[in-house]
Design an enzyme around this catalytic site. Structure first.
Site, PDB file in Angstrom:
ATOM      1  N   THR A 155      13.738  67.170  26.326  1.00 28.38           N
ATOM      2  CA  THR A 155      14.550  65.974  26.519  1.00 28.38           C
ATOM      3  C   THR A 155      15.336  66.314  27.764  1.00 28.38           C
ATOM      4  OG1 THR A 155      14.788  65.578  24.141  1.00 28.38           O
ATOM      5  CG2 THR A 155      16.457  64.627  25.532  1.00 28.38           C
ATOM      6  N   ARG A 183       7.159  56.867  15.733  1.00 27.28           N
ATOM      7  CA  ARG A 183       8.259  57.795  15.432  1.00 27.28           C
ATOM      8  C   ARG A 183       9.391  57.574  16.461  1.00 27.28           C
ATOM      9  NH1 ARG A 183      10.594  62.390  18.472  1.00 27.28           N
ATOM     10  NH2 ARG A 183      11.720  63.598  16.929  1.00 27.28           N
ATOM     11  N   SER A 185      12.744  58.807  18.360  1.00 20.87           N
ATOM     12  CA  SER A 185      13.508  59.990  18.762  1.00 20.87           C
ATOM     13  C   SER A 185      15.013  59.712  18.646  1.00 20.87           C
ATOM     14  CB  SER A 185      13.127  60.304  20.212  1.00 20.87           C
ATOM     15  OG  SER A 185      14.228  60.744  20.934  1.00 20.87           O
ATOM     16  N   ASP A 186      15.804  60.763  18.761  1.00 14.36           N
ATOM     17  CA  ASP A 186      17.268  60.589  18.761  1.00 14.36           C
ATOM     18  C   ASP A 186      17.806  60.096  20.104  1.00 14.36           C
ATOM     19  OD1 ASP A 186      16.430  63.380  19.627  1.00 14.36           O
ATOM     20  OD2 ASP A 186      18.485  63.273  20.387  1.00 14.36           O
ATOM     21  N   THR A 204      19.749  67.514  22.907  1.00 12.98           N
ATOM     22  CA  THR A 204      18.319  67.813  22.956  1.00 12.98           C
ATOM     23  C   THR A 204      17.975  68.607  21.697  1.00 12.98           C
ATOM     24  OG1 THR A 204      16.547  68.893  24.207  1.00 12.98           O
ATOM     25  CG2 THR A 204      18.721  69.910  24.337  1.00 12.98           C
ATOM     26  N   GLY A 205      16.688  68.684  21.377  1.00 10.74           N
ATOM     27  CA  GLY A 205      16.294  69.392  20.169  1.00 10.74           C
ATOM     28  C   GLY A 205      15.417  68.500  19.299  1.00 10.74           C
ATOM     29  N   GLY A 207      14.672  65.603  17.096  1.00 12.88           N
ATOM     30  CA  GLY A 207      15.310  64.304  16.908  1.00 12.88           C
ATOM     31  C   GLY A 207      15.741  64.053  15.478  1.00 12.88           C
TER      32      GLY A 207
HETATM   33  N1  GLY Z   1      15.010  65.079  21.082  1.00  8.27           N
HETATM   34  C1  GLY Z   1      13.773  64.509  21.402  1.00  8.27           C
HETATM   35  C2  GLY Z   1      12.960  64.133  20.263  1.00  8.27           C
HETATM   36  O1  GLY Z   1      13.027  64.685  19.189  1.00  8.27           O
HETATM   37  O2  GLY Z   1      12.171  63.226  20.416  1.00  8.27           O
END
Ligand code: GLY
Length: 280
Positions: A155, A183, A185-186, A204-205, A207
């Site tokens: 990210t 799906r 993401s966050d 980041t990480g 989601g």
């Molecule tokens: N942080 C990005 C995702 O999980 O899509």
């Protein structure tokens, strides 16, 4: 004036040294470019400009060079939060565009400010965003060989504090790779990207972990209620321990505190702090 950016995580096992060094070099250069831009632009304008540079760099999982999903398609998500106006805008799973962060920026002035899928793509086309294929051969090769030797946690994000004391955050991602189409993401949620007049955070990480932990909003709220940025971050990340949450954050406060933290090694980041370079 301050700026901090991240480029996702290095995988301990899956990222070779050459890629690590290239990513660090790119981040340093882009942090400098973002800081230069901040001299004459607002925090909101700067985070968009800087995230677009990160989207255009194929080393990072956002825009060009994004991960491919399980059905062979790339879907991009990005958001912008302007701490001055307190407005959040974003796109979720938009296809065939170059810079999703620019669509998020355009949506700041719209009545419907978060768009997904086909609706987001239609809005983009109607507003001059041309067809663009963000795929690069290396990602297709990884997809074809089902290269699954690393955690693909990419990210990009940027947080800035401008000369007038306003904050903003922007975040963009190609998702986690091989995910089920649809799906979410966050990165285009208030858990992954949030700002107000007190603090701004980009995450980041994983989601699912970031949304479960409500990270960005929680950290910003805690700072708003009087906690220091470091304490707010530590408390929020500690609350992810029961579910072994995997996340990293970059953050700034209106007082000028700069902070980054990750739950696992290693988030890659770079910052300019009133001209003083800080790099990981
Ligand atoms: N942080 C990005 C995702 O999980 O899509």
């Amino acid at each position: 004036m301050k700026i901090i950016i991240h480029g996702g995580f290095f995988s301990e096992s899956g990222t070779n040294q050459e890629v690590k060094l290239s990513k660090q070099e790119s981040l340093k250069k882009i942090a400098q470019q973002g800081y230069d831009y901040l001299q004459t632009h607002s925090a909101a304008e700067t985070v968009v400009y800087t995230v677009a540079l990160l989207e255009d760099d194929p080393l990072f999982n956002a825009g060009t060079g994004s991960q491919i999903q399980s059905d062979g398609c790339i879907r991009l998500s990005a958001s912008l939060m302007d701490g001055k106006t307190h407005k959040f805008s974003g796109v979720i799973n938009v296809e065939e565009v170059k810079n999703p962060i620019y669509i998020a920026q355009m949506l700041q002035s719209a009545e419907d400010r978060v768009l997904s899928g086909k609706g987001a793509q239609q809005y983009a086309r109607e507003n001059g965003f041309e067809y663009y294929n963000p795929e690069i051969p290396q990602r297709r090769q990884e997809y074809e060989t089902k290269l699954n030797n690393s955690i693909r946690l990419g990210t990009v994000g940027c947080v800035a504090l401008d000369a007038e004391g306003n904050l903003a955050a922007a975040t963009s991602t190609g998702g986690k790779g091989f995910e089920i189409p649809g799906r979410v993401s966050d990165s285009a949620t208030a858990a992954g990207n949030y700002a107000n007049g007190f603090a701004a955070v980009s995450c980041t990480g994983v989601g699912e972990d970031i949304t479960s932990g409500g990270l960005a909003t929680k950290i910003v709220t805690r700072v708003t209620d009087g906690m220091s940025l470091q304490q707010a971050t530590e408390k929020t990340l500690t609350e992810m321990k029961p579910f072994d949450g995997f996340a990293g954050i970059i953050a700034l406060t209106a007082n000028g505190d700069v902070h980054y933290a990750d739950t696992h090694p290693y988030m890659v980041w770079a910052a300019y702090d009133n001209g003083v370079k800080i790099f990981n």
